[in-house]
Design an enzyme around this catalytic site. Structure first.
Site, PDB file in Angstrom:
ATOM      1  N   HIS A 182       0.822  -1.218   0.000  1.00 60.83           N
ATOM      2  CA  HIS A 182       0.000   0.000   0.000  1.00 60.83           C
ATOM      3  C   HIS A 182       0.850   1.258   0.000  1.00 60.83           C
ATOM      4  CE1 HIS A 182      -4.031  -1.874   0.704  1.00 60.83           C
ATOM      5  NE2 HIS A 182      -3.247  -2.874   1.042  1.00 60.83           N
ATOM      6  N   ASP A 204       3.175   9.385  -0.688  1.00 60.62           N
ATOM      7  CA  ASP A 204       2.024   8.577  -0.307  1.00 60.62           C
ATOM      8  C   ASP A 204       1.866   7.475  -1.344  1.00 60.62           C
ATOM      9  OD1 ASP A 204      -0.213   7.926   1.245  1.00 60.62           O
ATOM     10  OD2 ASP A 204      -0.828  10.030   1.392  1.00 60.62           O
TER      11      ASP A 204
HETATM   12  P1  ADQ Z   1      -3.293   5.834   4.840  1.00 62.45           P
HETATM   13  O1  ADQ Z   1      -1.908   6.314   5.046  1.00 62.45           O
HETATM   14  O2  ADQ Z   1      -4.085   5.636   6.063  1.00 62.45           O
HETATM   15  O3  ADQ Z   1      -3.332   4.495   3.958  1.00 62.45           O
HETATM   16  P2  ADQ Z   1      -5.232   7.289   3.011  1.00 62.45           P
HETATM   17  O4  ADQ Z   1      -5.239   6.482   1.767  1.00 62.45           O
HETATM   18  O5  ADQ Z   1      -5.264   8.740   2.718  1.00 62.45           O
HETATM   19  O6  ADQ Z   1      -3.966   7.012   3.905  1.00 62.45           O
HETATM   20  O7  ADQ Z   1      -6.483   7.029   3.959  1.00 62.45           O
HETATM   21  C1  ADQ Z   1      -7.078   5.805   4.145  1.00 62.45           C
HETATM   22  C2  ADQ Z   1      -8.504   5.982   4.717  1.00 62.45           C
HETATM   23  O8  ADQ Z   1      -8.495   6.566   6.009  1.00 62.45           O
HETATM   24  C3  ADQ Z   1      -9.392   6.849   3.836  1.00 62.45           C
HETATM   25  O9  ADQ Z   1     -10.509   6.097   3.471  1.00 62.45           O
HETATM   26  C4  ADQ Z   1      -9.794   8.038   4.709  1.00 62.45           C
HETATM   27  O10 ADQ Z   1     -11.142   8.420   4.576  1.00 62.45           O
HETATM   28  C5  ADQ Z   1      -9.508   7.572   6.115  1.00 62.45           C
HETATM   29  N1  ADQ Z   1      -9.014   8.722   6.886  1.00 62.45           N
HETATM   30  C6  ADQ Z   1      -7.860   9.369   6.701  1.00 62.45           C
HETATM   31  N2  ADQ Z   1      -7.748  10.401   7.568  1.00 62.45           N
HETATM   32  C7  ADQ Z   1      -8.880  10.396   8.307  1.00 62.45           C
HETATM   33  C8  ADQ Z   1      -9.381  11.243   9.347  1.00 62.45           C
HETATM   34  N3  ADQ Z   1      -8.681  12.288   9.754  1.00 62.45           N
HETATM   35  N4  ADQ Z   1     -10.592  10.934   9.898  1.00 62.45           N
HETATM   36  C9  ADQ Z   1     -11.293   9.890   9.436  1.00 62.45           C
HETATM   37  N5  ADQ Z   1     -10.881   9.080   8.439  1.00 62.45           N
HETATM   38  C10 ADQ Z   1      -9.685   9.328   7.879  1.00 62.45           C
HETATM   39  C11 ADQ Z   1      -2.372   3.642   3.316  1.00 62.45           C
HETATM   40  C12 ADQ Z   1      -1.364   4.315   2.400  1.00 62.45           C
HETATM   41  C13 ADQ Z   1      -2.071   5.146   1.351  1.00 62.45           C
HETATM   42  C14 ADQ Z   1      -3.036   4.265   0.555  1.00 62.45           C
HETATM   43  C15 ADQ Z   1      -3.927   3.466   1.498  1.00 62.45           C
HETATM   44  C16 ADQ Z   1      -4.745   2.434   0.755  1.00 62.45           C
HETATM   45  O11 ADQ Z   1      -0.482   5.132   3.154  1.00 62.45           O
HETATM   46  O12 ADQ Z   1      -1.137   5.748   0.463  1.00 62.45           O
HETATM   47  O13 ADQ Z   1      -3.844   5.085  -0.263  1.00 62.45           O
HETATM   48  O14 ADQ Z   1      -3.161   2.772   2.475  1.00 62.45           O
HETATM   49  O15 ADQ Z   1      -3.935   1.631  -0.065  1.00 62.45           O
END
Ligand code: ADQ
Length: 455
Positions: free
Chosen positions: A157, A365
């Site tokens: 990821h 990211d």
């Molecule tokens: P994350 O680093 O967690 O994931 P991201 O893809 O932006 O980053 O977010 C994942 C989920 O968490 C989203 O569905 C979002 O809605 C939720 N989320 C994020 N911040 C939040 C907040 N403040 N409050 C509530 N919900 C929140 C990792 C990788 C990413 C990759 C994903 C999926 O780092 O690059 O996109 O996995 O593969």
């Protein structure tokens, strides 16, 4: 029919009949629902003695969830240490934040072996094993040592960095050798896949062919690009759901007609929050006509709070938010709202729909699903503008966003000014293009393509 066995560090809390979280959890769950199978991972519990044996967590339809508890020693070395203190920063090009300790690497491998031995008792010979993310790079190697010959795939990821960056980790060769234990390695973007292939060819003396097949350490491995997506229509539906407008309408009322710039992230240094705050300050300095007329809201719940770097970034952000507000606030206007808390998904999607600008500026990211959710949540007749870091995997697909370099604070400030002034026709044009790409690369497509290639 072969079952699917999903392995990830944590198993998402799922309850029948309730909506699941975004990203990994939703995608994985859909795949499991279709094929039936097992989801296995750490329970999130720490025991003071040895790691617990595997226990049955729950059965949801045709899916069975199994977990185990980690010992304190394993948690410290594997989770806090090597996975989040070493691999996470290195994979995100943040080598200045990376620590390294061979004992922690041993602990990381030990937990991968622990997972493998537990799995060996659960899987049938024709099951497909789909492992997720940087916690489990050594899983296939350990499963093969435990005697399993199943099809095994890993989806990463996070980004995979340029070889010179990955090699700052002294265990780089052992890690790549272990990754070659999988039959299929999936990456978010072609940049990540190519970086991995580069390492294999130039550092490991292996081979890489145009169709993504890699030969190294006596194994043949297929590599592929599977950009993770979102359920586009579901997000829009959630954004509009009348039952979930409580926070969105309070926000709307509080803005008194002022446009909103919104950022939503886990509180993580890779997300570029501090440079983003500085860019907003630069924006207020350079474009004073926005004073009193715009609000920037950052939602960032703390994550990994037992790791010092994460406590540091939290302190730094609190100081920056206070300083910027102290400098620019008026008796009737607070430019920056910093919310150190998370929101349920159902409440978050309507908040995206309130924002004229979605500001997503990670330093690196893997993908960034917030960017995709923001686009999907917009009203197509009057959409907001996405300002997106060139270093998010999502920028490869969402090139109709305003693409910025998160290290260039002046450039980000200019993009904010441009986004706020963008005419509706241009906003619709950009939004339509992004939505079309996101429909092609949906969450279903991500899962179906990976599972098809694995089988
Ligand atoms: P994350 O680093 O967690 O994931 P991201 O893809 O932006 O980053 O977010 C994942 C989920 O968490 C989203 O569905 C979002 O809605 C939720 N989320 C994020 N911040 C939040 C907040 N403040 N409050 C509530 N919900 C929140 C990792 C990788 C990413 C990759 C994903 C999926 O780092 O690059 O996109 O996995 O593969």
């Amino acid at each position: 029919m072969p079952r699917l066995v999903v392995v990830s560090n944590r198993v998402a809390p799922i309850t029948e009949g309730e909506p699941t979280a975004g990203g990994l959890a939703a995608g994985v769950l859909d795949a499991l629902k279709q094929k039936g199978g097992i989801w296995f991972g750490w329970s999130g519990e720490i025991t003071e003695g040895e790691a617990s044996p595997v226990h049955l967590e729950r059965t949801v339809g045709s899916i069975t969830l199994y977990t185990l508890d980690l010992s304190r020693r394993d948690y410290d070395a594997f989770y806090r240490g090597f996975a989040n203190g070493t691999l996470w920063p290195t994979l995100h090009y943040q080598v200045g934040h990376a620590q390294f300790d061979w004992a922690e690497f041993d602990g990381y491998r030990r937990v991968n072996v622990l997972f493998a031995r537990a799995l060996a008792r659960l899987v049938r010979p024709d099951d497909m094993i789909w492992a997720h993310d940087y916690h489990l790079l050594c899983l296939a190697e350990a499963l093969r040592e435990a005697g399993l010959g199943n099809r095994m795939g890993l989806f990463l990821h996070t980004p995979f960095p340029a070889p010179a960056v990955f090699m700052t980790n002294p265990a780089h060769e052992a890690l790549i050798r272990a990754m070659c234990g999988f039959d299929l390695l999936g990456f978010q973007t072609e940049d990540d896949r190519t970086a991995f292939a580069d390492y294999v060819v130039r550092q490991a003396g292996g081979s890489a062919s145009d169709d993504g097949v890699i030969g190294a350490f006596g194994r043949t491995v297929k590599t592929g690009v599977y950009p993770i997506g979102v359920h586009v229509d579901e997000v829009r539906h959630e954004a509009e759901a009348p039952a979930h407008q409580r926070y969105a309408s309070r926000l709307h009322d509080s803005l008194s007609g002022r446009p909103l710039i919104l950022s939503v992230d886990r509180l993580d240094y890779s997300k570029g929050l501090r440079p983003r705050f500085i860019a907003f300050e630069r924006f207020l300095e350079r474009y004073p006509h926005h004073h009193g007329a715009v609000v920037f809201m950052q939602i960032a719940p703390p994550s990994r709070g037992d790791i010092e770097t994460y406590r540091e970034i939290r302190r730094a952000l609190e100081a920056e938010a206070g300083r910027i507000n102290g400098r620019f606030a008026e008796v009737d206007w607070m430019p920056l709202r910093y919310l150190n808390r998370g929101f349920a998904r159902s409440a978050l999607m309507p908040l995206y729909a309130e924002a004229q600008v979605g500001l997503v500026t990670p330093l690196r990211d893997g993908m960034n699903l917030v960017a995709k959710e923001y686009v999907a949540a917009q009203n197509p007749d009057n959409p907001g503008v996405l300002v997106l870091s060139q270093f998010a995997g999502a920028a490869r697909e969402l090139d109709a966003a305003l693409i910025v370099n998160p290290y260039d604070e002046t450039g980000v400030a200019a993009a904010l000014d441009r986004a706020l002034a963008m005419p509706r026709g241009e906003r619709i044009e950009r939004h339509t293009a992004m939505l079309a790409t996101m429909r092609r690369n949906s969450l279903d497509a991500w899962r179906d393509r990976f599972v098809a290639d694995l089988s």
